[in-house]
Scaffold this active site. Structure first.
Site, PDB file in Angstrom:
ATOM      1  N   GLU A 285      49.412  43.515  40.269  1.00 20.76           N
ATOM      2  CA  GLU A 285      48.244  42.628  40.232  1.00 20.76           C
ATOM      3  C   GLU A 285      48.017  41.978  41.588  1.00 20.76           C
ATOM      4  O   GLU A 285      48.954  41.466  42.203  1.00 20.76           O
ATOM      5  CB  GLU A 285      48.475  41.558  39.156  1.00 20.76           C
TER       6      GLU A 285
ATOM      7  N   ASP B 173      40.172  48.962  39.945  1.00 20.40           N
ATOM      8  CA  ASP B 173      39.464  49.143  38.683  1.00 20.40           C
ATOM      9  C   ASP B 173      38.657  50.428  38.671  1.00 20.40           C
ATOM     10  O   ASP B 173      38.663  51.185  37.698  1.00 20.40           O
ATOM     11  CB  ASP B 173      38.531  47.951  38.428  1.00 20.40           C
TER      12      ASP B 173
ATOM     13  N   SER C 155      35.013  45.543  32.495  1.00 16.82           N
ATOM     14  CA  SER C 155      33.710  46.036  32.039  1.00 16.82           C
ATOM     15  C   SER C 155      32.850  46.370  33.251  1.00 16.82           C
ATOM     16  O   SER C 155      32.007  47.276  33.200  1.00 16.82           O
ATOM     17  CB  SER C 155      33.016  44.982  31.174  1.00 16.82           C
ATOM     18  N   SER C 156      33.074  45.664  34.357  1.00 20.06           N
ATOM     19  CA  SER C 156      32.253  45.895  35.552  1.00 20.06           C
ATOM     20  C   SER C 156      32.521  47.282  36.142  1.00 20.06           C
ATOM     21  O   SER C 156      31.584  48.038  36.404  1.00 20.06           O
ATOM     22  CB  SER C 156      32.515  44.804  36.591  1.00 20.06           C
TER      23      SER C 156
ATOM     24  N   ALA D  71      36.934  40.030  30.002  1.00 25.08           N
ATOM     25  CA  ALA D  71      38.216  39.970  29.296  1.00 25.08           C
ATOM     26  C   ALA D  71      39.352  40.496  30.157  1.00 25.08           C
ATOM     27  O   ALA D  71      40.472  40.663  29.689  1.00 25.08           O
ATOM     28  CB  ALA D  71      38.132  40.769  27.996  1.00 25.08           C
ATOM     29  N   GLY D  72      39.064  40.795  31.431  1.00 25.36           N
ATOM     30  CA  GLY D  72      40.106  41.341  32.296  1.00 25.36           C
ATOM     31  C   GLY D  72      40.318  42.817  32.066  1.00 25.36           C
ATOM     32  O   GLY D  72      41.318  43.384  32.502  1.00 25.36           O
ATOM     33  N   LEU D  73      39.399  43.469  31.381  1.00 28.32           N
ATOM     34  CA  LEU D  73      39.525  44.909  31.103  1.00 28.32           C
ATOM     35  C   LEU D  73      38.528  45.708  31.935  1.00 28.32           C
ATOM     36  O   LEU D  73      38.341  46.893  31.718  1.00 28.32           O
ATOM     37  CB  LEU D  73      39.325  45.183  29.608  1.00 28.32           C
TER      38      LEU D  73
ATOM     39  N   ASP E  47      46.060  45.456  45.165  1.00 37.43           N
ATOM     40  CA  ASP E  47      45.140  46.503  45.663  1.00 37.43           C
ATOM     41  C   ASP E  47      44.490  46.118  46.988  1.00 37.43           C
ATOM     42  O   ASP E  47      44.492  46.897  47.934  1.00 37.43           O
ATOM     43  CB  ASP E  47      44.108  46.928  44.599  1.00 37.43           C
TER      44      ASP E  47
HETATM   45  P1  ADP Z   1      35.270  42.176  33.820  1.00 34.32           P
HETATM   46  O1  ADP Z   1      36.683  41.708  33.853  1.00 34.32           O
HETATM   47  O2  ADP Z   1      34.833  42.456  32.420  1.00 34.32           O
HETATM   48  O3  ADP Z   1      35.026  43.298  34.746  1.00 34.32           O
HETATM   49  P2  ADP Z   1      33.418  40.911  35.598  1.00 34.32           P
HETATM   50  O4  ADP Z   1      32.992  39.487  35.775  1.00 34.32           O
HETATM   51  O5  ADP Z   1      34.002  41.626  36.741  1.00 34.32           O
HETATM   52  O6  ADP Z   1      34.387  40.948  34.328  1.00 34.32           O
HETATM   53  O7  ADP Z   1      32.167  41.777  35.126  1.00 34.32           O
HETATM   54  C1  ADP Z   1      31.396  41.363  34.016  1.00 34.32           C
HETATM   55  C2  ADP Z   1      29.927  41.570  34.332  1.00 34.32           C
HETATM   56  O8  ADP Z   1      29.614  42.984  34.282  1.00 34.32           O
HETATM   57  C3  ADP Z   1      28.986  40.958  33.323  1.00 34.32           C
HETATM   58  O9  ADP Z   1      28.780  39.592  33.588  1.00 34.32           O
HETATM   59  C4  ADP Z   1      27.724  41.787  33.531  1.00 34.32           C
HETATM   60  O10 ADP Z   1      27.021  41.342  34.659  1.00 34.32           O
HETATM   61  C5  ADP Z   1      28.292  43.157  33.820  1.00 34.32           C
HETATM   62  N1  ADP Z   1      28.331  43.929  32.570  1.00 34.32           N
HETATM   63  C6  ADP Z   1      29.413  44.172  31.795  1.00 34.32           C
HETATM   64  N2  ADP Z   1      29.080  44.884  30.689  1.00 34.32           N
HETATM   65  C7  ADP Z   1      27.738  45.092  30.764  1.00 34.32           C
HETATM   66  C8  ADP Z   1      26.769  45.765  29.941  1.00 34.32           C
HETATM   67  N3  ADP Z   1      27.104  46.349  28.783  1.00 34.32           N
HETATM   68  N4  ADP Z   1      25.488  45.785  30.374  1.00 34.32           N
HETATM   69  C9  ADP Z   1      25.136  45.202  31.537  1.00 34.32           C
HETATM   70  N5  ADP Z   1      25.974  44.554  32.332  1.00 34.32           N
HETATM   71  C10 ADP Z   1      27.261  44.485  31.979  1.00 34.32           C
HETATM   72 MG    MG Z   2      35.356  43.158  36.861  1.00 39.07          MG
END
Ligand code: ADP
Ligand code: MG
Length: 383
Positions: A32, A173, A128-129, A124-126, A35
């Site tokens: 952690e 990531d 999504s971005s 959620a720290g997984l 990177d």
């Molecule tokens: P994470 O740990 O989930 O990566 P981040 O803060 O790095 O958290 O990224 C989350 C952001 O990614 C959200 O606030 C949004 O802007 C974008 N995002 C995630 N999922 C979606 C989705 N399904 N559609 C559009 N934007 C999304």
């Molecule tokens: Mg992210």
């Protein structure tokens, strides 16, 4: 999800998409904040994906919509720039811009319609971005015929996140999302981007990896993450190293003398965490996944005490899992919220789940989301 994205696309744009691509979120098993210090990480892709449906256009307009939002963002390819992008669409459209920086001919490219449906929980720290960035990067690379390899597509996603979103995150990531394979982790050297795909063997050994999403949200574009990165850079500079990758355990004595206490502890986390990644990979290879627990536990302590990126909810999830027989547990991801992971024999899943829920309820914390994840395939074209 493939169907959801295709249906969403059809409902939104009134026609069928030309193709559907997906990319997974990830769990970082260990490594952690290493990177961006040119160090080692060992994440795996999870069985929760962002799916992108894409349709052709005859003009040079890009439109993007998401199941997550009610707005459609529209931009002309001539206007694509970091300054022109904000909000959630900075992730997908930032990737389109970043592809241009890596050789895509955006001056002649046709526009596209994009629809995103993701099952990776947000914040959620997984990651999504990175799931979104990687799915979009693969889709646009193929659609526009750019032909970049996956390690380069990971850099495209990172550039979008760094320059367009404004989060100074490393390459982990996107690399996990693009390079991963089922039932395996990606042992990545973040300096060379050499990746070794290493079987995890959780399932074969009767082990489950549980994620505890504390629902404490973090945002990497602000505050703590950038401050940690700055400390690491200052520490490396003071030690005369290009990056903390070049600082080893043998240098820590000198570091303790040269650095202020806080910077020293930031440095010590990164130096010891790099070693723990190497130890985890070696132990996994030699003794199997049941033997890696102590490294996960030690990683958490280092993040909690030296790097100071944990929060009470993450600590509680970790200690409760450990107290109820988990092989090892740690917070995962950038910290300040997000998720913890715990590795355990399958039979313990109901016990650990129950006890973590009870512990959170007792403290009056928000109910966490607890679910098992499998190590899944990286980004791919689905249809
Ligand atoms: P994470 O740990 O989930 O990566 P981040 O803060 O790095 O958290 O990224 C989350 C952001 O990614 C959200 O606030 C949004 O802007 C974008 N995002 C995630 N999922 C979606 C989705 N399904 N559609 C559009 N934007 C999304
Ligand atoms: Mg992210």
């Amino acid at each position: 999800m493939t169907t959801t994205a295709a249906q969403g696309f059809a409902e939104w744009y009134g026609r069928a998409p030309a193709g559907v691509w997906s990319a997974p979120g990830r769990v970082n098993l260990i490594g952690e904040h290493t990177d961006y210090n040119d160090g080692f990480v060992f994440p795996f892709a999870i069985d929760r994906r962002a799916v992108v449906a894409l349709g052709d256009r005859d003009d040079r307009v890009i439109r993007v919509a998401s199941s997550f939002s009610t707005e459609t963002v529209t931009i002309h390819l001539d206007e694509l720039s970091p300054e022109a992008l904000s909000g959630w669409s900075a992730y997908p459209l930032g990737v389109a811009w970043a592809l241009g920086r890596f050789g895509a001919d955006l001056e002649h490219a046709r526009g596209v319609d994009l629809y995103i449906a993701s099952e990776v929980p947000i914040g959620a720290g997984l990651s999504s971005s990175a799931a979104i960035e990687s799915a979009i990067a693969l889709a646009l690379d193929e659609h526009w015929g750019v032909g970049l390899d996956r390690a380069t597509l990971a850099k495209v996603g990172q550039l979008a996140e760094n320059r367009v979103v404004g989060a100074p995150t490393g390459i982990m990531d996107q690399a996990a999302s693009l390079l991963a394979e089922a039932d395996a982790g990606v042992f990545l050297d973040c300096r060379s981007l050499d990746a070794d795909v290493i079987p995890l063997g959780f399932r074969a050994d009767g082990l489950t990896l549980l994620v505890v999403d504390t629902r404490v949200e973090h945002a990497h574009a602000s505050g703590g993450y950038a401050a940690r990165r700055a400390s690491c850079e200052a520490g490396a500079r003071a030690l005369g190293a290009d990056s903390l990758r070049d600082v080893g355990s043998a240098d820590l004595g000198r570091a303790a003398e040269l650095l202020d206490d806080e910077t020293f502890r930031r440095v010590r986390h990164v130096v010891t965490e790099n070693q723990r990644v190497l130890d985890t990979v070696r132990t996994l290879r030699e003794h199997g996944p049941g033997a890696i627990g102590p490294f996960l536990d030690a990683s958490h302590v280092s993040m909690r005490d030296d790097f100071e990126i944990s929060v009470p909810e993450l600590d509680l999830a970790v200690t409760t899992a450990q107290a109820n027989g988990a092989i090892g547990a740690r917070m995962t991801g950038g910290g300040f919220g997000g998720s913890a992971i715990a590795l355990m024999v399958d039979a313990l899943v109901p016990v650990v789940t129950r006890e973590v829920l009870a512990a959170f309820a007792e403290r009056g914390y928000r109910e966490p989301g607890i679910f098992a994840v499998q190590a899944d395939q990286g980004a791919r074209r689905d249809s």
